[in-house]
Design a protein around this motif. Structure first.
Motif, short mmCIF file in Angstrom:
data_model
loop_
_atom_site.label_atom_id
_atom_site.label_comp_id
_atom_site.label_asym_id
_atom_site.label_seq_id
_atom_site.Cartn_x
_atom_site.Cartn_y
_atom_site.Cartn_z
N GLU A 292 4.17 -7.40 -8.02
CA GLU A 292 3.48 -6.87 -9.19
C GLU A 292 2.24 -7.70 -9.49
OE1 GLU A 292 6.76 -5.18 -12.04
OE2 GLU A 292 5.82 -6.93 -12.92
N ARG A 293 2.36 -8.99 -9.24
CA ARG A 293 1.24 -9.88 -9.53
C ARG A 293 1.26 -11.00 -8.49
NH1 ARG A 293 -0.07 -14.24 -13.03
NH2 ARG A 293 -2.20 -14.04 -13.77
N PRO A 294 0.59 -10.73 -7.34
CA PRO A 294 0.67 -11.70 -6.26
C PRO A 294 0.26 -13.12 -6.66
CG PRO A 294 -0.18 -9.63 -5.44
CD PRO A 294 -0.07 -9.49 -6.92
N ALA A 295 -0.52 -13.27 -7.76
CA ALA A 295 -0.86 -14.63 -8.21
C ALA A 295 0.41 -15.42 -8.52
CB ALA A 295 -1.75 -14.56 -9.45
N ASN A 296 1.49 -14.72 -8.81
CA ASN A 296 2.75 -15.42 -9.10
C ASN A 296 3.31 -16.13 -7.88
OD1 ASN A 296 2.86 -14.85 -11.80
ND2 ASN A 296 4.04 -12.97 -11.54
N VAL A 297 2.85 -15.73 -6.69
CA VAL A 297 3.30 -16.42 -5.49
C VAL A 297 2.91 -17.90 -5.56
CG1 VAL A 297 3.06 -16.56 -2.97
CG2 VAL A 297 3.23 -14.33 -4.10
N LEU A 298 1.74 -18.17 -6.19
CA LEU A 298 1.30 -19.56 -6.34
C LEU A 298 2.29 -20.35 -7.20
CD1 LEU A 298 -2.56 -19.40 -6.90
CD2 LEU A 298 -1.29 -20.30 -4.93
#
Ligand code: FDA
Length: 306
Positions: A292-298
């Motif tokens: 949903e929010r690939p930035a969360n992979v960080l």
């Protein structure tokens, strides 16, 4: 990245292996306080200290046999009891498929009615989540049946679907409780808005419709299930123009998402509630959250590394 994460979500090989790794379990804690209801209730207690209410939902796979639904209902009965015992400002939120809606709708009604009746005795509340579009009509029918006999039930409506404006008009005479969300499912163009702006505009229009109904005396409970603070503030402005204050609706967000905003909104007079998920079947759900929010992979990598 999004496609890779969604592929990972659907891979049985990874589903069997990744959740066993300690660092993956640690990363998942950002979105889920633990696998059992007690961990979720503890998190709800912490939210309570910040003036934030809670909603509890157990993650689960699709049912394969109708009799599994009875066990799910029993589980939620226990959660309703625990919420009351701990005096938490908590409610439960259930996927109708977890109560067997796609297998046996009349048994699902029995399970849901049992939960709503028990919740009523405990001064509790039961929400029905909205799943993909094949289940919209059965879910609304289930809600109508339940709402006809229990006041303490709510249902989710999705701004992405063209049909939602009509569904809202259909439910308003019942004095419903509605959680408006943008919609989490990929739906075809023929039945759903595809662009972010169209969905946001429909969300704002539906929220305005609900506020208008409240101003006109309809006993509607309005919840905005979104992390889109700009949209929430737009609805708040609309409420003000209608002479309603921000306690006329509530904001629902997910555990671990935009927690600073949750605190800020609660401190500035909004009624805020946090949806806390728990359960053993978290792998696919967690991967979808990351997608949903690939930035969360960080965030996940940071949690894994340190
Ligand atoms: P949007 O995706 O536009 O995000 C707004 C802002 O929040 C952006 O800045 C974004 O980066 C940030 N944000 C959003 N998700 C984030 C995340 N995971 N991590 C960090 N930041 C994030 N759907 C459905 O179809 N049926 C249902 O029953 C429900 N129930 C439900 C309950 C509750 C309490 C919530 C909050 C949401 C749902 N949803 C749902 C999901 C909903 O449809 C939608 O997919 C998500 O909320 C994401 O969209 P937003 O409205 O948050 O806006």
């Amino acid at each position: 990245m999004r496609r890779v994460l969604l592929w990972m979500a659907g891979s049985p090989w990874l589903r069997d292996r990744l959740p066993r790794l300690w660092f993956v379990r640690r990363a998942v804690r950002r979105f889920m306080p633990g696998e059992d209801a007690a961990a979720a209730l503890n998190a709800g207690q912490q939210a309570q200290a910040l003036g934030i209410g809670s909603l509890y939902t157990r993650l689960g796979e699709h049912l394969t046999r109708p009799d599994e639904a009875a066990a799910v209902a029993d589980h939620y009965l226990g959660v309703l009891e625990a919420i009351a015992e701990r005096k938490l400002p908590g409610e439960v939120s259930i996927k109708p498929s977890q109560l067997g809606l796609d297998l046996d709708p009349s048994a699902t009604f029995e399970h849901a009615a049992r939960l709503a009746a028990h919740a009523e005795k405990l001064d509790g509340f039961v929400w029905l989540d909205m799943e993909s579009s094949e289940s919209t009509e059965p879910t609304l029918a289930l809600y109508e049946q339940l709402r006809a006999i229990h006041p303490n039930v709510g249902v989710c409506l999705q701004a992405a679907l063209h049909r939602t404006a009509g569904d809202l008009q259909r439910l308003l005479p019942m004095g419903p409780a509605i959680r408006l969300v943008k919609g989490a499912y990929a739906e075809p163009r023929a039945i759903a808005y595809q662009g972010r702006h169209e969905i946001d505009a429909n969300f704002a229009a539906l929220a305005a419709e609900m506020l208008g109904a409240a101003r006109g005396g309809t006993p509607i409970r309005i919840a905005l299930g979104t992390h889109d603070v700009g949209l929430i503030e737009q609805v708040d402005t609309h409420a003000g123009a209608f002479g309603l204050d921000r306690t006329g609706f509530e904001v629902q967000m997910l555990y671990g998402v935009r927690i600073d905003e949750q605190r800020r909104l609660a401190a500035s007079g909004y009624r805020v509630r946090q949806l806390i998920s728990y359960g053993e079947s978290w792998y696919a759900w967690y991967m979808r959250r990351l997608a949903e929010r690939p930035a969360n992979v960080l965030f996940a990598l940071r949690a894994i590394l340190g």
